[in-house]
Design a protein around this motif. Structure first.
Motif, PDB file in Angstrom:
ATOM      1  N   GLN A 238       0.825  -1.210   0.000  1.00 54.22           N
ATOM      2  CA  GLN A 238       0.000   0.000   0.000  1.00 54.22           C
ATOM      3  C   GLN A 238       0.856   1.256   0.000  1.00 54.22           C
ATOM      4  OE1 GLN A 238      -2.629  -1.224   3.392  1.00 54.22           O
ATOM      5  NE2 GLN A 238      -4.179  -0.469   1.991  1.00 54.22           N
ATOM      6  N   LEU A 239       1.941   1.238   0.759  1.00 59.27           N
ATOM      7  CA  LEU A 239       2.845   2.385   0.780  1.00 59.27           C
ATOM      8  C   LEU A 239       3.340   2.723  -0.622  1.00 59.27           C
ATOM      9  CD1 LEU A 239       5.150   1.787   3.896  1.00 59.27           C
ATOM     10  CD2 LEU A 239       3.449   3.598   3.621  1.00 59.27           C
ATOM     11  N   ILE A 240       3.817   1.725  -1.353  1.00 62.10           N
ATOM     12  CA  ILE A 240       4.366   2.020  -2.682  1.00 62.10           C
ATOM     13  C   ILE A 240       3.277   2.374  -3.680  1.00 62.10           C
ATOM     14  CG2 ILE A 240       6.375   0.539  -2.255  1.00 62.10           C
ATOM     15  CD1 ILE A 240       5.103  -1.499  -4.210  1.00 62.10           C
ATOM     16  N   TYR A 241       2.054   1.901  -3.414  1.00 61.46           N
ATOM     17  CA  TYR A 241       0.969   2.141  -4.363  1.00 61.46           C
ATOM     18  C   TYR A 241       0.443   3.569  -4.311  1.00 61.46           C
ATOM     19  CZ  TYR A 241      -3.345   1.096  -6.981  1.00 61.46           C
ATOM     20  OH  TYR A 241      -4.349   1.076  -7.898  1.00 61.46           O
ATOM     21  N   GLY A 248       9.671   9.653   5.065  1.00 55.39           N
ATOM     22  CA  GLY A 248      10.351   8.416   5.431  1.00 55.39           C
ATOM     23  C   GLY A 248       9.846   7.170   4.747  1.00 55.39           C
ATOM     24  N   VAL A 249       9.140   7.320   3.623  1.00 56.03           N
ATOM     25  CA  VAL A 249       8.504   6.152   3.011  1.00 56.03           C
ATOM     26  C   VAL A 249       9.530   5.110   2.591  1.00 56.03           C
ATOM     27  CG1 VAL A 249       8.401   7.203   0.690  1.00 56.03           C
ATOM     28  CG2 VAL A 249       6.818   5.361   1.295  1.00 56.03           C
ATOM     29  N   THR A 250      10.654   5.517   2.027  1.00 53.90           N
ATOM     30  CA  THR A 250      11.625   4.515   1.581  1.00 53.90           C
ATOM     31  C   THR A 250      12.282   3.803   2.757  1.00 53.90           C
ATOM     32  OG1 THR A 250      13.321   6.248   1.417  1.00 53.90           O
ATOM     33  CG2 THR A 250      12.076   5.722  -0.579  1.00 53.90           C
ATOM     34  N   ASP A 251      12.349   4.468   3.904  1.00 57.02           N
ATOM     35  CA  ASP A 251      12.927   3.831   5.087  1.00 57.02           C
ATOM     36  C   ASP A 251      12.036   2.725   5.634  1.00 57.02           C
ATOM     37  OD1 ASP A 251      15.092   5.566   4.968  1.00 57.02           O
ATOM     38  OD2 ASP A 251      14.139   7.038   6.285  1.00 57.02           O
ATOM     39  N   GLU A 252      10.746   2.798   5.334  1.00 56.38           N
ATOM     40  CA  GLU A 252       9.806   1.787   5.834  1.00 56.38           C
ATOM     41  C   GLU A 252       9.782   0.530   4.980  1.00 56.38           C
ATOM     42  OE1 GLU A 252       6.052   2.911   7.804  1.00 56.38           O
ATOM     43  OE2 GLU A 252       6.247   4.804   6.698  1.00 56.38           O
ATOM     44  N   LEU A 253      10.377   0.590   3.789  1.00 55.25           N
ATOM     45  CA  LEU A 253      10.297  -0.525   2.851  1.00 55.25           C
ATOM     46  C   LEU A 253      11.405  -1.534   3.134  1.00 55.25           C
ATOM     47  CD1 LEU A 253       9.583   1.510  -0.414  1.00 55.25           C
ATOM     48  CD2 LEU A 253       7.933   0.427   1.135  1.00 55.25           C
ATOM     49  N   THR A 254      11.021  -2.770   3.434  1.00 52.39           N
ATOM     50  CA  THR A 254      11.986  -3.828   3.747  1.00 52.39           C
ATOM     51  C   THR A 254      12.065  -4.894   2.656  1.00 52.39           C
ATOM     52  OG1 THR A 254      10.336  -5.152   4.951  1.00 52.39           O
ATOM     53  CG2 THR A 254      11.573  -3.497   6.210  1.00 52.39           C
ATOM     54  N   ASN A 255      11.071  -4.972   1.789  1.00 55.11           N
ATOM     55  CA  ASN A 255      11.079  -5.963   0.716  1.00 55.11           C
ATOM     56  C   ASN A 255      12.166  -5.604  -0.294  1.00 55.11           C
ATOM     57  OD1 ASN A 255      10.523  -7.496  -1.644  1.00 55.11           O
ATOM     58  ND2 ASN A 255       8.365  -7.655  -1.088  1.00 55.11           N
ATOM     59  N   PRO A 256      13.098  -6.512  -0.574  1.00 61.34           N
ATOM     60  CA  PRO A 256      14.177  -6.202  -1.518  1.00 61.34           C
ATOM     61  C   PRO A 256      13.669  -5.736  -2.885  1.00 61.34           C
ATOM     62  CG  PRO A 256      14.644  -8.241  -0.356  1.00 61.34           C
ATOM     63  CD  PRO A 256      13.253  -7.855   0.016  1.00 61.34           C
ATOM     64  N   TYR A 258      11.487  -3.673  -3.475  1.00 59.51           N
ATOM     65  CA  TYR A 258      11.129  -2.255  -3.455  1.00 59.51           C
ATOM     66  C   TYR A 258      12.345  -1.363  -3.241  1.00 59.51           C
ATOM     67  CZ  TYR A 258       6.700  -4.606  -2.434  1.00 59.51           C
ATOM     68  OH  TYR A 258       5.627  -5.447  -2.467  1.00 59.51           O
ATOM     69  N   LYS A 259      13.498  -1.961  -3.008  1.00 59.87           N
ATOM     70  CA  LYS A 259      14.700  -1.164  -2.831  1.00 59.87           C
ATOM     71  C   LYS A 259      15.034  -0.446  -4.140  1.00 59.87           C
ATOM     72  CE  LYS A 259      15.508  -2.048   1.463  1.00 59.87           C
ATOM     73  NZ  LYS A 259      15.339  -0.983   2.475  1.00 59.87           N
ATOM     74  N   GLY A 260      15.416   0.795  -4.006  1.00 59.38           N
ATOM     75  CA  GLY A 260      15.699   1.596  -5.188  1.00 59.38           C
ATOM     76  C   GLY A 260      14.548   2.502  -5.568  1.00 59.38           C
ATOM     77  N   LEU A 261      13.352   2.234  -5.046  1.00 56.59           N
ATOM     78  CA  LEU A 261      12.249   3.169  -5.256  1.00 56.59           C
ATOM     79  C   LEU A 261      12.539   4.456  -4.486  1.00 56.59           C
ATOM     80  CD1 LEU A 261       9.124   0.833  -4.889  1.00 56.59           C
ATOM     81  CD2 LEU A 261      10.087   1.744  -7.008  1.00 56.59           C
ATOM     82  N   VAL A 265       7.664   6.707  -5.048  1.00 54.10           N
ATOM     83  CA  VAL A 265       7.240   5.301  -5.162  1.00 54.10           C
ATOM     84  C   VAL A 265       6.540   5.031  -6.500  1.00 54.10           C
ATOM     85  CG1 VAL A 265       7.354   4.596  -2.759  1.00 54.10           C
ATOM     86  CG2 VAL A 265       5.385   5.908  -3.499  1.00 54.10           C
ATOM     87  N   LEU A 266       5.276   4.559  -6.499  1.00 51.15           N
ATOM     88  CA  LEU A 266       4.611   4.270  -7.770  1.00 51.15           C
ATOM     89  C   LEU A 266       3.730   5.414  -8.257  1.00 51.15           C
ATOM     90  CD1 LEU A 266       3.684   0.490  -7.345  1.00 51.15           C
ATOM     91  CD2 LEU A 266       5.733   1.522  -8.351  1.00 51.15           C
ATOM     92  N   GLY A 267       3.756   6.547  -7.560  1.00 51.69           N
ATOM     93  CA  GLY A 267       3.207   7.770  -8.124  1.00 51.69           C
ATOM     94  C   GLY A 267       1.834   8.220  -7.666  1.00 51.69           C
ATOM     95  N   LEU A 268       1.025   7.334  -7.099  1.00 55.97           N
ATOM     96  CA  LEU A 268      -0.298   7.756  -6.647  1.00 55.97           C
ATOM     97  C   LEU A 268      -0.191   8.472  -5.304  1.00 55.97           C
ATOM     98  CD1 LEU A 268      -2.558   4.683  -7.525  1.00 55.97           C
ATOM     99  CD2 LEU A 268      -2.433   6.873  -8.723  1.00 55.97           C
TER     100      LEU A 268
END
Length: 450
Positions: A238-241, A248-256, A258-261, A265-268
């Motif tokens: 949901q965060l990336i969507y 701090g959105v990229t700091d919350e992402l742990t799934n490999p 999603y790294k590099g986003l 994120v996905l723009g919405l």
């Protein structure tokens, strides 16, 4: 004692009180605008003005928006909470989170709401409707199971009017088939199943903050919504969507994956407005009081109506602590108990007595909307899940009347009345008395020529 012909003034008054108002008698309900509870407007102003003074009118993941998410997480008891701008976008992000996409099917009740499934539709999935339980008026687990195919990607259940679906049955279906449950809990914040709050039991639950109390959603902020889950991967999807530029959105992402986003994120950008969350934060403070009072008043009404022929208050599972702060109370009318008196005539008589009947039936039977009776070219050029073959889906087969006999039958007989937090003294007795009066005098309505 003054006499009027052969009857006394007292006898005449008694006759008028028994005579139905629709036939010229005195209405049973004398109290107008009975709800006495008022929201704490000054507290709302204080918090909103504080944000305005700070210039904090946009953003998420920090400040008051983050505080509100933490408040909800603590209240519900879930691992993750994410605020969004509407209840319908909460559901749309949930469908994305569980992996709904083109060519999938999502099961949803026909006595439902377009906002509950439209997020899946716009992802390219086909809504598949199912029937309801005739007692609770909620989605029927047995019919859901009959509708499952190899293309079913999610099951959408709706805790309508704060009444909780049979979670044991749906968790069994989830585990048996490996299909995630997406809960529409827009009406049900604070409701419980077997002592656990909705929002902690299934895979992912979606809530609305629409309106203002006392008639808005249980916690209301004008417009807004949020999602709760205990599954980190669903939260991160949901965060990336839909949380562009969340602090701090990229700091919350742990799934490999999603790294590099980056922070876009996905723009919405479906973030909730901080001013709306300020109103909702104040609303949350009074939630338990309003639940307690409205539940007490509901039980008083329902207990009395159960003793009146022809009336059946909607049922609840024994494991449910329901919430009645949005949508009101639903009463199933049985005309056969009153010699076939049409429900329309019964409701006319109730209204004449002063009963605030909100509506008759469900807002919609979803399978009878135009797009499902005829199909619809969703994206143009004959593309989409409601037309011809699409991403593995067979051609869409339109729905018709008679496809869902339970919902279609009870739809004609559901009477909707408001729920109350702090009704004026004596109002509930007058309300109950109005129902009793109409039923006790129903024979006088049978002879009315229409």
């Amino acid at each position: 004692m003054v006499e009027l012909g052969f009857i006394t003034v007292e006898e005449e008054a008694a006759n008028m009180s028994e005579k139905l108002a629709i036939l010229g008698g005195k209405p049973a309900i004398e109290i107008k605008e009975p709800e006495r509870w008022r929201r704490p407007v000054e507290e709302e102003k204080k918090l909103v003005c504080q944000l305005l003074d700070e210039g904090f009118v946009s953003g998420s993941g920090t400040g008051l928006p983050k505080e509100f998410e933490e408040d909800i997480r603590e209240y519900v008891g879930c691992n993750f909470c994410l605020t969004v701008d509407h209840g319908s976008t909460a559901l749309a992000s949930a469908y994305y989170a569980v992996g709904v996409g083109p060519g999938d099917e999502v099961i949803t009740p026909t006595a439902g709401y377009i906002g509950s499934y439209c997020g899946a539709l716009h992802l390219g999935a086909r809504p598949v409707f199912c029937d309801i339980d005739p007692k609770t008026l909620l989605v029927d687990p047995e019919d859901v199971e009959r509708k499952i195919t190899k293309r079913t990607r999610a099951i959408n259940i709706i805790h309508f009017h704060g009444n909780v679906c049979d979670m044991d049955a749906f968790l069994h279906i989830r585990d048996k088939y490996g299909i995630p449950i997406v809960e529409d809990a827009a009406h049900a914040l604070g409701a419980e199943w077997d002592g656990k709050k909705i929002g902690t039991i299934g895979d992912i639950a979606c809530f609305s903050l629409q309106g203002s109390n006392p008639i808005g959603k249980p916690v209301a902020g004008g417009e807004g919504g949020f999602v709760t889950t205990n599954v980190r991967e669903l939260y991160e999807r949901q965060l990336i969507y839909c949380h562009l530029h969340r602090a701090g959105v990229t700091d919350e992402l742990t799934n490999p994956a999603y790294k590099g986003l980056d922070s876009e994120v996905l723009g919405l950008k479906w973030r909730a407005h901080p001013l709306a969350l300020a109103l909702a934060k104040v609303s949350l403070n009074t939630l338990e009081y309003r639940i307690k009072r409205s539940n007490e008043n509901r039980e008083k009404i329902f207990e009395a109506l159960r003793e009146i022929p022809g009336l059946e208050p909607e049922g609840s599972h024994p494991k449910v602590r329901r919430v009645n702060l949005y949508g009101g109370l639903r009463i199933i009318y049985h005309p056969e108990a009153l010699e076939g008196l049409p429900v329309e005539r019964f409701v006319e008589a109730l209204k004449a007595e002063g009963v605030p009947v909100k509506s008759l039936g469900f807002p919609y039977l979803e399978h009878l909307r135009k797009i499902f009776r005829e199909g619809f070219d969703l994206w143009g050029r004959d593309r989409g899940p409601l037309g011809g073959e699409f991403c593995g889906l067979p051609p869409f087969k339109p729905y018709k009347e008679g496809d869902f006999p339970v919902a279609e039958d009870v739809h004609r007989r559901v009477i909707n009345i408001p729920s109350y937090i702090n009704p004026a003294e004596g109002f509930l007795d007058q309300l109950i008395g109005a129902f009793r009066k109409v039923v006790e005098n129903y024979k006088s309505l049978l002879s009315i020529v229409r």
